[in-house]
Design a protein around this motif. Structure first.
Motif, short mmCIF file in Angstrom:
data_model
loop_
_atom_site.label_atom_id
_atom_site.label_comp_id
_atom_site.label_asym_id
_atom_site.label_seq_id
_atom_site.Cartn_x
_atom_site.Cartn_y
_atom_site.Cartn_z
N MET A 32 -9.71 -4.03 -5.65
CA MET A 32 -9.55 -2.53 -5.44
C MET A 32 -9.32 -1.99 -6.83
N ARG A 59 0.77 -1.24 0.08
CA ARG A 59 -0.11 0.11 -0.05
C ARG A 59 0.91 1.11 -0.10
N ALA A 119 -10.51 -0.76 1.11
CA ALA A 119 -9.66 0.11 0.37
C ALA A 119 -10.87 0.28 -0.98
N GLY A 172 -5.75 -1.32 -7.91
CA GLY A 172 -5.04 -2.04 -7.02
C GLY A 172 -3.69 -2.98 -7.40
N ILE A 193 -3.91 -5.14 -0.09
CA ILE A 193 -5.00 -4.87 -0.96
C ILE A 193 -5.04 -5.98 -1.94
#
Length: 464
Positions: free
Chosen positions: A77, A35, A400, A80, A64
């Motif tokens: 996400m 992240r 997220a 992501g 994620i």
């Protein structure tokens, strides 16, 4: 002068004192996740700065990643996948060990670091994640930092810090049946507030702490950040040294004066002391939007702010037990280790979750935990009961923008935070132990785990 455990670790790592009064502390380990890791390493590369000692820096993809079986770099996400691929490239360029999506050692950072022997008693360890304090269970000084601080630690091997105050929280006596480390933490936070440990390095001590297994100690230290503490830790003993022995990055032996002196001396003075009678602790469940808004499962909701009551949908005076829940979650860096899964499975074995439960998940904290659980047949216990069995990651704890619970769900969860949006927009979260989550999933409502004995009987049947 007698020294606290904190004093011993801090002083052993103090490099210098700055004119401002801050101190320069040597950092033994840095752990990154996808992240923020790629961003930190990318900024360093742009500025021409290199990692001081790549052997002391580790990274993992956990926050994620998709936890559904058969996962790839793709993630629910939005955008992501880029976090994952960029972290992979940045770690390769910097020579950093990465536990990637498909690595057998992959898992939540605070779960795999102990599993691999990366955290060690008496070391300093930092990560850009507030629950890094989990690893204080092994007698380490471990705490969460920001991304820019992670860059500084990687480049210089040090951080500039103000020395925190010291606190000892002693849980005296023995826990009652059905009471866990999660309940200890929520009891403490409910009694002293979410800022009760602010500005302090907190040592957990007492008979009830020493009686905990290492998984329980990690749960207790994990919640130190919810108490507002800089770090939480426990003096290492034979349990801790034996647990780490033979791990991949652990030393061949823990013999030697430094390892064996990692305890607070008799007569050491703390800036603050809190004593808790462990026998008075009951299974706890949060009722509001902060861990400090927690109470015994058989309690009544107290008067709080109208905003909190409106959000959580519970009026003052309402009985917490019996409140219907729509979803159940067992996982997170707080409660996703093998001991957590065993205890939840003991309650679920031979039972089914209520038809009203719209989604129920078990997300192991690491792939090693997942393999161990499958070897013991726990996965089948969970799936037979109606839970989904997932791969490891921070799924459904750190929302997220990806996968979520059904809109408007009330979730009973083994996570560590219950603020609005933590598990998705509009989701109302009640945090509790894995045992309480399992019992509540069976009941379809918040339930007391003491009413569900592992042999399938209820508390009333046991009494009869």
């Amino acid at each position: 002068m007698p020294s606290t455990l904190f004093d011993k670790i801090w002083d052993a790592h103090r490099v210098a004192q700055t004119p401002s009064g801050a101190q320069l502390i040597a950092i033994d380990r840095v752990f990154l996740h996808e992240r923020t890791g790629a961003a930190a390493l990318g900024r360093m590369a742009e500025m021409g700065r290199e990692v001081f000692d790549p052997a002391r820096v580790f990274a993992v993809t956990d926050h994620i990643v998709d936890t559904r079986p058969g996962r790839t770099d793709a993630t629910p996400m939005p955008g992501g996948e880029a976090f994952i691929t960029q972290t992979r490239a940045a770690c390769r360029a910097a020579g950093i060990t990465l536990f990637d999506v498909d690595d057998p050692a992959q898992g939540i950072v605070h779960v795999i670091s102990p599993e691999l022997g990366i955290v060690l008693p008496g070391c300093t360890l930092v990560a850009p994640d507030s629950h890094t304090c989990t690893q204080g269970a092994f007698g380490a000084l471990a705490w969460g930092i920001g991304s820019s601080e992670a860059e500084h630690a990687m480049v210089t091997g040090t951080l500039r810090l103000q020395r925190p105050r010291t606190m000892r929280v002693s849980f005296d006596g023995a826990l009652a049946r059905g009471v866990t480390a999660k309940d200890m933490a929520l009891h403490l936070i409910a009694a002293h507030g979410a800022s009760g440990g602010a500005g302090h390095a907190v040592e957990f001590a007492g008979d009830a702490v020493r009686a905990l297994d290492m998984e329980g100690r990690m749960t207790l230290c994990n919640m130190a950040t919810e108490f507002g503490a800089m770090a939480g830790f426990i003096a290492p003993d034979a349990k801790a040294f034996d647990w780490l022995a033979g791990r991949r990055f652990a030393p061949a032996s823990f013999d030697g004066p430094y390892w064996q002196d990692l305890r607070s001396d008799e007569g050491a003075r703390f800036d603050q002391e809190i004593q808790v009678d462990a026998a008075t602790i009951a299974p706890m469940v949060s009722w509001g939007t902060s861990p400090e808004e927690s109470l015994p499962v058989d309690g009544q909701v107290p008067q709080g702010s109208q905003r909190v009551h409106d959000y959580i949908g519970l009026a003052p005076g309402a009985q917490l037990a019996g409140t219907p829940v729509d979803a159940a979650f067992i996982g997170s860096c707080t409660n996703s280790r093998i001991a957590d899964l065993r205890r939840a499975a003991d309650i679920l074995r031979g039972r089914r979750i209520a038809p009203s439960i719209r989604k129920a998940l078990v997300v192991p904290g690491s792939m090693a935990v997942r393999r161990q659980a499958e070897a013991e047949g726990l996965d089948k216990v969970f799936t037979d009961a109606g839970f989904e069995w997932r791969m490891s990651g921070c799924s459904m704890c750190f929302y997220a923008g990806g996968e979520g619970f059904p809109e408007g769900s009330r979730v009973i969860s083994s996570t560590n935070r219950n603020f609005p949006g933590r598990q998705g927009p509009g989701i109302r979260t009640h945090i509790a132990s894995p045992e309480t989550v399992a019992a509540s999933a069976i009941a379809g409502a918040i339930a007391d785990p003491r009413d569900y004995a592992p042999d399938g009987s209820t508390q009333a049947e046991e009494a009869a």
